[in-house]
Scaffold this active site. Sequence first.
Site, PDB file in Angstrom:
ATOM      1  N   ASP A   1       0.806  -1.225   0.000  1.00 25.58           N
ATOM      2  CA  ASP A   1       0.000   0.000   0.000  1.00 25.58           C
ATOM      3  C   ASP A   1       0.838   1.273   0.000  1.00 25.58           C
ATOM      4  O   ASP A   1       0.431   2.310   0.532  1.00 25.58           O
ATOM      5  CB  ASP A   1      -0.969   0.023   1.210  1.00 25.58           C
ATOM      6  CG  ASP A   1      -1.886  -1.180   1.219  1.00 25.58           C
ATOM      7  OD1 ASP A   1      -2.216  -1.667   0.117  1.00 25.58           O
ATOM      8  OD2 ASP A   1      -2.261  -1.631   2.302  1.00 25.58           O
TER       9      ASP A   1
ATOM     10  N   GLN B   1       2.001  -5.975  -3.276  1.00 24.28           N
ATOM     11  CA  GLN B   1       2.454  -6.089  -1.883  1.00 24.28           C
ATOM     12  C   GLN B   1       3.746  -5.271  -1.687  1.00 24.28           C
ATOM     13  O   GLN B   1       3.972  -4.333  -2.422  1.00 24.28           O
ATOM     14  CB  GLN B   1       2.646  -7.567  -1.474  1.00 24.28           C
ATOM     15  CG  GLN B   1       1.347  -8.348  -1.319  1.00 24.28           C
ATOM     16  CD  GLN B   1       0.722  -8.793  -2.633  1.00 24.28           C
ATOM     17  OE1 GLN B   1       1.369  -9.445  -3.426  1.00 24.28           O
ATOM     18  NE2 GLN B   1      -0.521  -8.471  -2.860  1.00 24.28           N
TER      19      GLN B   1
ATOM     20  N   GLY C   1      -4.581  -4.190  -3.750  1.00 20.07           N
ATOM     21  CA  GLY C   1      -5.561  -3.156  -4.082  1.00 20.07           C
ATOM     22  C   GLY C   1      -4.761  -1.935  -4.469  1.00 20.07           C
ATOM     23  O   GLY C   1      -4.098  -1.336  -3.633  1.00 20.07           O
ATOM     24  N   HIS C   2      -4.751  -1.622  -5.739  1.00 16.50           N
ATOM     25  CA  HIS C   2      -3.933  -0.510  -6.236  1.00 16.50           C
ATOM     26  C   HIS C   2      -4.851   0.643  -6.629  1.00 16.50           C
ATOM     27  O   HIS C   2      -5.695   0.501  -7.518  1.00 16.50           O
ATOM     28  CB  HIS C   2      -3.079  -0.975  -7.417  1.00 16.50           C
ATOM     29  CG  HIS C   2      -2.049  -1.994  -7.021  1.00 16.50           C
ATOM     30  ND1 HIS C   2      -1.194  -2.593  -7.902  1.00 16.50           N
ATOM     31  CD2 HIS C   2      -1.739  -2.509  -5.800  1.00 16.50           C
ATOM     32  CE1 HIS C   2      -0.406  -3.435  -7.253  1.00 16.50           C
ATOM     33  NE2 HIS C   2      -0.716  -3.406  -5.976  1.00 16.50           N
TER      34      HIS C   2
ATOM     35  N   LYS D   1       1.787   2.186  -5.147  1.00 21.84           N
ATOM     36  CA  LYS D   1       2.312   1.647  -6.413  1.00 21.84           C
ATOM     37  C   LYS D   1       1.379   1.959  -7.586  1.00 21.84           C
ATOM     38  O   LYS D   1       1.818   2.355  -8.656  1.00 21.84           O
ATOM     39  CB  LYS D   1       2.502   0.121  -6.291  1.00 21.84           C
ATOM     40  CG  LYS D   1       3.503  -0.281  -5.221  1.00 21.84           C
ATOM     41  CD  LYS D   1       3.557  -1.786  -5.010  1.00 21.84           C
ATOM     42  CE  LYS D   1       2.323  -2.374  -4.370  1.00 21.84           C
ATOM     43  NZ  LYS D   1       2.078  -1.994  -2.962  1.00 21.84           N
TER      44      LYS D   1
HETATM   45  P1  GDP Z   1      -0.766   0.373  -3.551  1.00 18.90           P
HETATM   46  O1  GDP Z   1      -1.344  -0.908  -3.087  1.00 18.90           O
HETATM   47  O2  GDP Z   1       0.717   0.431  -3.336  1.00 18.90           O
HETATM   48  O3  GDP Z   1      -1.134   0.726  -4.953  1.00 18.90           O
HETATM   49  O4  GDP Z   1      -1.387   1.508  -2.606  1.00 18.90           O
HETATM   50  P2  GDP Z   1      -2.936   1.630  -2.165  1.00 18.90           P
HETATM   51  O5  GDP Z   1      -3.716   2.128  -3.295  1.00 18.90           O
HETATM   52  O6  GDP Z   1      -3.389   0.398  -1.496  1.00 18.90           O
HETATM   53  O7  GDP Z   1      -2.810   2.688  -0.996  1.00 18.90           O
HETATM   54  C1  GDP Z   1      -2.303   3.952  -1.196  1.00 18.90           C
HETATM   55  C2  GDP Z   1      -3.382   4.969  -0.775  1.00 18.90           C
HETATM   56  O8  GDP Z   1      -2.790   6.247  -0.630  1.00 18.90           O
HETATM   57  C3  GDP Z   1      -4.458   5.140  -1.810  1.00 18.90           C
HETATM   58  O9  GDP Z   1      -5.658   5.466  -1.176  1.00 18.90           O
HETATM   59  C4  GDP Z   1      -3.953   6.312  -2.643  1.00 18.90           C
HETATM   60  O10 GDP Z   1      -5.002   7.027  -3.283  1.00 18.90           O
HETATM   61  C5  GDP Z   1      -3.325   7.163  -1.583  1.00 18.90           C
HETATM   62  N1  GDP Z   1      -2.157   7.973  -2.009  1.00 18.90           N
HETATM   63  C6  GDP Z   1      -1.189   7.674  -2.896  1.00 18.90           C
HETATM   64  N2  GDP Z   1      -0.252   8.635  -2.909  1.00 18.90           N
HETATM   65  C7  GDP Z   1      -0.633   9.567  -2.000  1.00 18.90           C
HETATM   66  C8  GDP Z   1      -0.061  10.769  -1.527  1.00 18.90           C
HETATM   67  O11 GDP Z   1       1.002  11.207  -1.930  1.00 18.90           O
HETATM   68  N3  GDP Z   1      -0.762  11.447  -0.563  1.00 18.90           N
HETATM   69  C9  GDP Z   1      -1.929  10.992  -0.062  1.00 18.90           C
HETATM   70  N4  GDP Z   1      -2.535  11.719   0.882  1.00 18.90           N
HETATM   71  N5  GDP Z   1      -2.506   9.855  -0.489  1.00 18.90           N
HETATM   72  C10 GDP Z   1      -1.851   9.150  -1.421  1.00 18.90           C
HETATM   73  P1  IMO Z   2      -0.903  -4.137  -2.261  1.00 21.90           P
HETATM   74  O1  IMO Z   2      -0.450  -4.676  -3.600  1.00 21.90           O
HETATM   75  C1  IMO Z   2      -0.940  -4.582   2.073  1.00 21.90           C
HETATM   76  C2  IMO Z   2      -0.982  -8.649   3.656  1.00 21.90           C
HETATM   77  C3  IMO Z   2      -2.244  -9.088   4.374  1.00 21.90           C
HETATM   78  C4  IMO Z   2      -1.662 -10.104   5.336  1.00 21.90           C
HETATM   79  C5  IMO Z   2      -0.557 -10.757   4.515  1.00 21.90           C
HETATM   80  C6  IMO Z   2      -0.965 -12.052   3.831  1.00 21.90           C
HETATM   81  O2  IMO Z   2      -2.194  -3.431  -2.293  1.00 21.90           O
HETATM   82  O3  IMO Z   2       0.208  -3.361  -1.625  1.00 21.90           O
HETATM   83  P2  IMO Z   2      -2.545 -12.724   1.806  1.00 21.90           P
HETATM   84  O4  IMO Z   2      -3.896 -12.241   1.415  1.00 21.90           O
HETATM   85  O5  IMO Z   2      -1.497 -12.488   0.789  1.00 21.90           O
HETATM   86  O6  IMO Z   2      -2.551 -14.126   2.293  1.00 21.90           O
HETATM   87  O7  IMO Z   2      -2.161 -11.837   3.102  1.00 21.90           O
HETATM   88  O8  IMO Z   2      -0.186  -9.802   3.540  1.00 21.90           O
HETATM   89  N1  IMO Z   2      -1.209  -8.137   2.286  1.00 21.90           N
HETATM   90  C7  IMO Z   2      -1.136  -6.846   1.959  1.00 21.90           C
HETATM   91  N2  IMO Z   2      -0.964  -5.750   2.734  1.00 21.90           N
HETATM   92  N3  IMO Z   2      -1.046  -4.456   0.738  1.00 21.90           N
HETATM   93  C8  IMO Z   2      -1.194  -5.538  -0.045  1.00 21.90           C
HETATM   94  O9  IMO Z   2      -1.165  -5.469  -1.406  1.00 21.90           O
HETATM   95  C9  IMO Z   2      -1.294  -6.799   0.566  1.00 21.90           C
HETATM   96  N4  IMO Z   2      -1.481  -8.051   0.102  1.00 21.90           N
HETATM   97  C10 IMO Z   2      -1.409  -8.865   1.162  1.00 21.90           C
HETATM   98  O10 IMO Z   2      -2.853  -8.018   5.034  1.00 21.90           O
HETATM   99  O11 IMO Z   2      -1.063  -9.437   6.419  1.00 21.90           O
HETATM  100 MG    MG Z   3      -2.874  -1.592  -1.804  1.00 22.21          MG
END
Ligand code: GDP
Ligand code: IMO
Ligand code: MG
Length: 423
Positions: free
Chosen positions: A13, A224, A40-41, A16
Amino acid sequence: MAVDLLLGLQWGDEGKGKIVDVLTQKYDVIARFQGGPNAGHTLEFDGIKHVLHTIPSGIFHPSAINVVGNGVVIDPIIFKKEVDELAKYISNIKERLVISRKAHLILPTHRLLDAASEASKGKAKIGSTLKGIGPTYMDKTGRNGLRVGDIELNDFEERYRNLANKHVEMLSHYNVDIQYNLAELESEFFEAIAQLKTFSLIDSEEYLYQAIKAGKKVLAEGAQGSLLDIDFGTYPFVTSSNTTAAGACTGLGVAPCHIGEVFGIFKAYTTRVGSGPFPTELFDEIGEKMTQIGREFGATTGRRRRCGWLDLVALKYAVQISGVTQLMMMKADVLSGFDTIKVCTSYSYQGEEITHLPYNIEEQNVTPIYTEMKGWKQDLTSIKQYEQLPKELLSYIEFLEKNLEVPITLVSVGPDRTQTILR
Ligand code: GDP
Ligand code: IMO
Ligand code: MG
């Protein structure tokens, strides 16, 4: 032409999805190499927020081809939902998306096994997203799995039945009560399989080889984060794939000599969702403020993310394992308003001060040692130029670069595509 990699350096998270979307204009091909719908991207632009789970984050750019690589595990049901949702915005998705025949399929019974495994662990549960990731990769390495290419075979249903029967038998050995209606799950599954069949199913390693040979620019998208890597993460509280640079080679069939830049993404602080050690975790109002301002709730499960200060010991480890060549700092805006910013630069470990990540980072073994820096009050979300960032943030960035020995080439100051400062 080289393949560049984009990897999360913490516990996922990091942002990416946002950065892959920002970078896609410079690439011809975006290729996801591991993980599955546990990811979840999030992408935000034109006032709309999109969350992708299986589909690469380059999908909104008309000129890019998006590849779901062999290292990915696909749940056809979730994939279908994603495709149906995207149909509102993209009319020709089948021209932009190709899928490896060697990617493994997540069966409904894999999800049930995930739930049974977690329930049986009680307090020791991993905190899995319950998407069936672990059981599917277990079947892959156990050589029992079903692959996307199998859906093109005449006996696919029979193969499916054999594996599903085995899973049902396995479920009966868990001493937990998992309620399910297999017929319902299967009807949804086969409907989704029918849709998956209509996509371009390809030998993606050959496709990528030819793309590289033709001088196309390829960006590999990780899911991840490095500390969730099956080998190098905080085992057993990890996911079931290699999230580090090597995973891109095996997850796409790209040779190491073709890897170019390795972009490492990290938040200006640290978050983690699910169980497992987290040395710099905050349990006070500062951690709460990070959760609220950063809206730290999971994009896949909606769970609250645990928050804490940046951990340079762990970050340096991630940089080393993947050979990161450029760093990208996300969510700098979330740190506005703190009087003091802390950053963990070493650990106290068994009476000694260490700067490497030890085997065991549980609370009872490790105490973080912090360097304190002055915070800033300014709102960063509309800043466009690097030089306009507050001087305290510039000092923070300089401090991190010195410690990590890698330049920070991008600073993100908000979730929107446009809130991105390139140096
Ligand atoms: P990913 O899994 O690495 O793609 O990241 P996620 O989407 O799960 O989580 C990142 C969260 O932070 C999302 O809700 C994005 O919209 C938000 N986000 C990304 N970059 C920034 C930033 O620079 N500032 C803030 N406030 N939110 C951000
Ligand atoms: P993105 O791509 C954050 C964590 C879960 C759990 C562990 C194992 O959005 O960054 P799994 O479902 O793979 O068996 O879970 O890994 N986890 C993540 N945490 N971002 C993710 O993906 C994750 N994918 C799995 O919360 O601790
Ligand atoms: Mg994510």
